[in-house]
Design an enzyme around this catalytic site. Structure first.
Site, mmCIF file in Angstrom:
data_model
loop_
_atom_site.group_PDB
_atom_site.id
_atom_site.type_symbol
_atom_site.label_atom_id
_atom_site.label_comp_id
_atom_site.label_asym_id
_atom_site.label_seq_id
_atom_site.Cartn_x
_atom_site.Cartn_y
_atom_site.Cartn_z
ATOM 1 N N GLY A 158 0.857 -1.193 0.000
ATOM 2 C CA GLY A 158 0.000 0.000 0.000
ATOM 3 C C GLY A 158 0.885 1.232 0.000
ATOM 4 O O GLY A 158 2.017 1.211 -0.505
ATOM 5 N N ILE A 160 2.469 2.705 2.450
ATOM 6 C CA ILE A 160 3.728 2.585 3.197
ATOM 7 C C ILE A 160 4.681 1.640 2.467
ATOM 8 O O ILE A 160 5.886 1.915 2.354
ATOM 9 C CB ILE A 160 3.464 2.124 4.654
ATOM 10 C CG1 ILE A 160 2.614 3.190 5.380
ATOM 11 C CG2 ILE A 160 4.769 1.888 5.408
ATOM 12 C CD1 ILE A 160 2.149 2.806 6.773
ATOM 13 N N SER A 239 4.170 -3.329 10.888
ATOM 14 C CA SER A 239 2.738 -3.082 10.620
ATOM 15 C C SER A 239 1.912 -3.420 11.863
ATOM 16 O O SER A 239 1.646 -2.529 12.680
ATOM 17 C CB SER A 239 2.286 -3.855 9.385
ATOM 18 O OG SER A 239 2.542 -5.242 9.485
ATOM 19 N N ARG A 240 1.591 -4.685 12.047
ATOM 20 C CA ARG A 240 0.883 -5.106 13.257
ATOM 21 C C ARG A 240 1.405 -6.481 13.665
ATOM 22 O O ARG A 240 1.576 -7.371 12.807
ATOM 23 C CB ARG A 240 -0.626 -5.200 13.015
ATOM 24 C CG ARG A 240 -1.353 -3.873 12.974
ATOM 25 C CD ARG A 240 -1.356 -3.164 14.342
ATOM 26 N NE ARG A 240 -2.102 -1.920 14.307
ATOM 27 C CZ ARG A 240 -1.565 -0.719 14.063
ATOM 28 N NH1 ARG A 240 -0.275 -0.601 13.842
ATOM 29 N NH2 ARG A 240 -2.319 0.364 14.077
ATOM 30 N N GLU A 269 1.159 -6.040 23.150
ATOM 31 C CA GLU A 269 1.979 -4.862 23.463
ATOM 32 C C GLU A 269 1.469 -4.234 24.752
ATOM 33 O O GLU A 269 0.264 -4.117 24.916
ATOM 34 C CB GLU A 269 1.908 -3.845 22.312
ATOM 35 C CG GLU A 269 2.495 -4.409 21.026
ATOM 36 C CD GLU A 269 2.400 -3.461 19.831
ATOM 37 O OE1 GLU A 269 1.961 -2.305 20.012
ATOM 38 O OE2 GLU A 269 2.757 -3.874 18.723
ATOM 39 N N HIS A 288 6.861 -0.081 19.140
ATOM 40 C CA HIS A 288 5.782 0.425 18.269
ATOM 41 C C HIS A 288 5.914 1.943 18.066
ATOM 42 O O HIS A 288 5.054 2.730 18.483
ATOM 43 C CB HIS A 288 4.405 0.084 18.859
ATOM 44 C CG HIS A 288 3.289 0.181 17.851
ATOM 45 N ND1 HIS A 288 2.137 -0.565 17.918
ATOM 46 C CD2 HIS A 288 3.142 0.953 16.749
ATOM 47 C CE1 HIS A 288 1.341 -0.261 16.910
ATOM 48 N NE2 HIS A 288 1.932 0.680 16.184
#
Ligand code: DGY
Length: 334
Positions: A158, A160, A239-240, A269, A288
């Protein structure tokens, strides 16, 4: 008529500017807090709020929304919105927004820095010097893996992903990508090559995943995918954490199926203090901080405020993530 209340339970950068903007149409309940508010304090603020402006550390699920009888809008100060239960929000007619674009370049900087930090062992070398371990120059001291000229595989291409590819181009990397749709403009301009995921995993020196966390992407990188990677390859994720099967990554590292990892995000997290990653020198762990610069966080807060303003003033917000609600309400926010 009383102004609607906008509740902001965390500190935001450039707060004066953002608060002044919001106060033109809302009463702002702003808590200048770095730490998460106590649950009862949060719920107390939420109970009066028409608008909620939050970071992704606040998880907004059904039981939280039960405590928000007046809520019309949730403005996430983040591009990712997996912290929001969109089905619940939509069911209740609450609009939700995010903050794309303004953080693209900053997050790409950080993701690419993980490529460099992993391959060139930056964090490990820094810890080594600071611990007093450096007693002399040695021919094999901290040998790493070249970044320039290496192959970078980007899974999820995408905004990023594209910004990362531009950085990689500057390092003369060979760039493979896999995505739901082809990005022909970047294929022509940056020379990136679309390949099946298996081929990307087998041929990349650095495998970077950059997808949103959804039911479809959850744990999409698991044992099979690590098994296909080269033994001297690095895995990068900014990302995640949930898109990776962390247990499988730990095993792949322990069994030396891959060389190392650079991670800004984790399944849970903050990461547990006894997490295996913390004792692995070949894993770079960051808290993060993909979008964490003064400039970008200020832009994110302002964008979130603009989305909030639009909703509470009856306009369609630019970054609406559950457009069904807008259709249902026919453009009017009650
Ligand atoms: C984002 O914007 O999604 C960042 O990861 C912060 O949560």
């Amino acid at each position: 008529m009383a102004k609607p209340v906008v509740f902001i339970p965390s500190k935001i950068p450039e707060e004066e500017k953002v608060l002044r903007f919001l106060e033109a149409f809302a009463e702002v309940d702003y808590r200048d807090e770095e730490e998460m508010l106590d649950e009862d304090v949060f719920y107390d603020g939420l109970s009066r709020a028409s608008g909620l402006m939050i970071y992704s550390r606040n998880k907004i699920r059904g039981h939280v929304l039960d405590r928000a009888p007046l809520l019309k809008a949730v403005s996430n100060i983040a591009v990712g919105y997996d912290n929001l239960d969109l089905n619940e929000l939509t069911r209740r007619g609450i609009l939700a927004t995010n903050t794309p674009d303004v953080l693209t370049e900053t997050t790409a900087d950080l993701a690419f820095s993980l490529v460099l930090a992993s391959g060139r062992r930056i964090a490990e070398a820094d810890a080594f010097v600071k611990s007093g371990g450096w007693d002399g120059w040695l021919p094999s001291l901290m040998l790493g893996k070249d970044v320039h000229g290496a192959t970078l595989g980007i899974i999820g291409y995408g905004r990023i992903g594209s910004a990362i590819a531009r950085r990689a181009r500057g390092f003369n990397m060979d760039i493979l990508y896999n995505n739901l749709v082809r990005e022909e403009k970047d294929e022509q301009e940056l020379g990136i090559r679309f390949v099946p995921v298996e081929e990307l995993l087998q041929n990349s020196d650095y495998v970077l995943v950059q997808v949103p966390l959804t039911p479809q992407t959850e744990k999409m990188i698991s044992e099979k995918q690590f098994g296909l990677m080269k033994k001297d390859a690095y895995f990068i994720n900014a990302s995640r954490g949930g898109v990776v099967d962390e247990a499988a990554l730990i095993r792949a590292l322990q069994e030396k199926q891959i060389a190392g990892a650079g991670l800004d995000v984790f399944e849970h997290e903050p990461i547990d203090k006894t997490h295996p990653f913390l004792s692995m020198p070949n894993v770079v762990t960051l808290p993060h901080i993909g979008s964490a610069t003064w400039q970008t966080r200020a832009k994110m807060a302002m964008k979130a405020a603009e989305n909030m303003a639009a909703i509470l003033q009856g306009r369609r917000p630019v970054n609406l993530v559950n457009p069904d609600v807008w259709t249902v309400k026919d453009g009017t926010v009650q």
